[in-house]
Design an enzyme around this catalytic site. Structure first.
Site, PDB file in Angstrom:
ATOM      1  CG  ASN A 199     -21.046  -5.227 -21.988  1.00 35.10           C
ATOM      2  OD1 ASN A 199     -20.555  -6.215 -22.527  1.00 35.10           O
ATOM      3  ND2 ASN A 199     -20.999  -4.013 -22.523  1.00 35.10           N
ATOM      4  CE  LYS A 243      -4.202  -6.008  -0.471  1.00 35.15           C
ATOM      5  NZ  LYS A 243      -4.852  -4.757  -0.891  1.00 35.15           N
ATOM      6  CG  ASP A 251     -19.738  -0.549 -13.702  1.00 37.37           C
ATOM      7  OD1 ASP A 251     -20.914  -0.457 -14.120  1.00 37.37           O
ATOM      8  OD2 ASP A 251     -18.932   0.393 -13.725  1.00 37.37           O
ATOM      9  NE  ARG A 273      -2.225  -0.804   8.248  1.00 36.32           N
ATOM     10  CZ  ARG A 273      -3.434  -0.400   8.618  1.00 36.32           C
ATOM     11  NH1 ARG A 273      -3.600   0.811   9.114  1.00 36.32           N
ATOM     12  NH2 ARG A 273      -4.476  -1.212   8.487  1.00 36.32           N
ATOM     13  CG  ASP A 297      -7.451  -5.596  -3.263  1.00 37.88           C
ATOM     14  OD1 ASP A 297      -8.625  -5.882  -3.541  1.00 37.88           O
ATOM     15  OD2 ASP A 297      -7.095  -5.132  -2.156  1.00 37.88           O
ATOM     16  CG  ASP A 326      -1.988  -1.137   1.080  1.00 37.57           C
ATOM     17  OD1 ASP A 326      -2.435  -1.403  -0.056  1.00 37.57           O
ATOM     18  OD2 ASP A 326      -2.348  -1.753   2.097  1.00 37.57           O
ATOM     19  CE  LYS A 336     -11.360  -4.674  -1.479  1.00 37.99           C
ATOM     20  NZ  LYS A 336      -9.974  -4.203  -1.487  1.00 37.99           N
ATOM     21  CB  THR A 388     -13.149  -6.877   7.275  1.00 40.44           C
ATOM     22  OG1 THR A 388     -12.162  -6.201   6.500  1.00 40.44           O
ATOM     23  CG2 THR A 388     -13.097  -8.345   6.956  1.00 40.44           C
TER      24      THR A 388
END
Ligand code: C5P
Length: 232
Positions: free
Chosen positions: A67, A32, A64, A211, A59, A10, A61, A119
Site C-alpha cells: 500500500n 539518472k 515497503d 564516474r 532511481d 551522482d 529503489k 550487484t
C-alpha cells in the site's frame, strides 16, 4: 525507447548537477537521479531537469508494504519521469501494487524496472545474511521472472546477466545495466565491470554510466564515446 546511455548524476547539490548538464550545451543526455541528489534537492530538481528536456530515470529503489509503495508510486508518476524502480524482493504483490500506483488515469506511466539482487551483494553474503541458499544467478533470474509476471518492464542487472535475462524473460524485457567502464578506467567500488562495446554485445538495452563520464577530464567527449561504442 531504444538503446541509450544513461548518465548517473551522482552529485549532492543542484548547482553541481546543473553545471554538469550545462556543459553538454544543446545535447540532452538521459540522466539518472539517485537517492543522494533526490534526498538533497527533492522534487524541484527532478522538475528542473525534466523542463530542460532530459529523459529521467528516478532511481529510488522502493521497497515497503504494497500500500505504501502504491501510494508513493502515484506521487512519482506525477513528476513525469521516464523510468523508475523498486526492489523485486518486495514480492509480486508489492510490484503489482507499484504498477497500479504508477499508472495515470489516462493509462500512461513511466517504465518500471526491478532491482534483483544488488550487484554489491555477493553470493556468500546472500547466503549468510539473507539465508538464501541458492546460486546468485538462479536468484537473479527468478526475481526477473517475478518482475515480468508482475507486469514490469525490465530489471536492473549486471551486463554479464543481460543475455540470460533476455533468454528467460524475452527480448522485449529491458535490461538496464550499471557497472560499465571504458577500457583502462578505474573500477572504483564496482566488482564486475564491462565496456560499453561488451555491454552492447551482451544485449543490454540501457547502460548506466557514472564516474567514467562524470569524473572524466572531458565528460562530453566521454559521453559521446559511450554513445558511439554502445549505440553505434
Ligand atoms: O560511477 P558508476 O558508473 O559506478 O555508477 C553506477 C551507478 O549505478 C551508481 O549511481 C550506482 O548507484 C548505480 N547502481 C549500481 N549497481 C546496481 C544498481 C545501481 O552501480 N546494482
Amino acid at each position: 525507447m531504444g538503446k541509450d546511455v544513461i548518465i548517473a548524476c551522482d552529485f549532492s547539490t543542484k548547482a553541481e548537477t546543473l553545471d554538469f548538464l550545462d556543459s553538454f550545451g544543446g545535447k540532452k543526455p538521459f540522466v539518472k537521479i539517485g537517492m543522494e541528489l533526490f534526498y538533497a534537492e527533492g522534487a524541484p530538481i527532478v522538475r528542473e531537469i525534466k523542463s530542460r528536456g532530459h529523459k529521467i530515470f528516478l532511481d529510488l529503489k522502493l521497497h515497503d508494504i504494497p500500500n505504501t509503495v502504491k501510494k508513493s508510486m502515484k506521487v512519482l508518476s506525477g513528476f513525469d519521469v521516464d523510468m523508475c524502480n523498486l526492489h523485486a524482493g518486495g514480492t509480486i504483490e508489492m510490484m503489482k501494487a507499484a504498477l497500479e500506483g504508477l499508472t495515470r488515469s489516462d493509462g500512461t506511466r513511466p517504465l518500471l524496472i526491478a532491482v534483483t539482487q544488488l550487484t554489491s551483494t555477493s553470493e556468500e553474503r546472500m547466503k549468510s545474511d539473507l539465508l538464501i541458499d541458492k546460486p546468485i544467478k538462479e536468484v537473479v533470474m527468478h526475481y526477473a521472472k517475478c518482475a515480468k509476471h508482475s507486469g514490469l518492464d525490465g530489471v536492473v542487472c549486471s551486463p554479464l546477466e543481460a543475455t540470460e535475462v533476455h533468454s528467460v524473460c524475452g527480448k522485449e524485457f529491458l535490461t538496464v545495466t550499471p557497472g560499465v567502464r571504458f577500457a583502462g578506467d578505474s573500477k572504483g567500488d564496482q566488482a564486475r565491470v564491462t565496456t560499453p562495446e561488451k555491454a552492447k554485445e551482451l544485449g543490454s538495452d540501457y547502460i548506466v554510466v557514472g564516474r567514467s563520464i562524470t569524473a572524466a577530464a572531458d565528460p562530453v567527449a566521454a559521453y559521446e564515446k559511450a554513445i558511439n561504442d554502445f549505440v553505434g
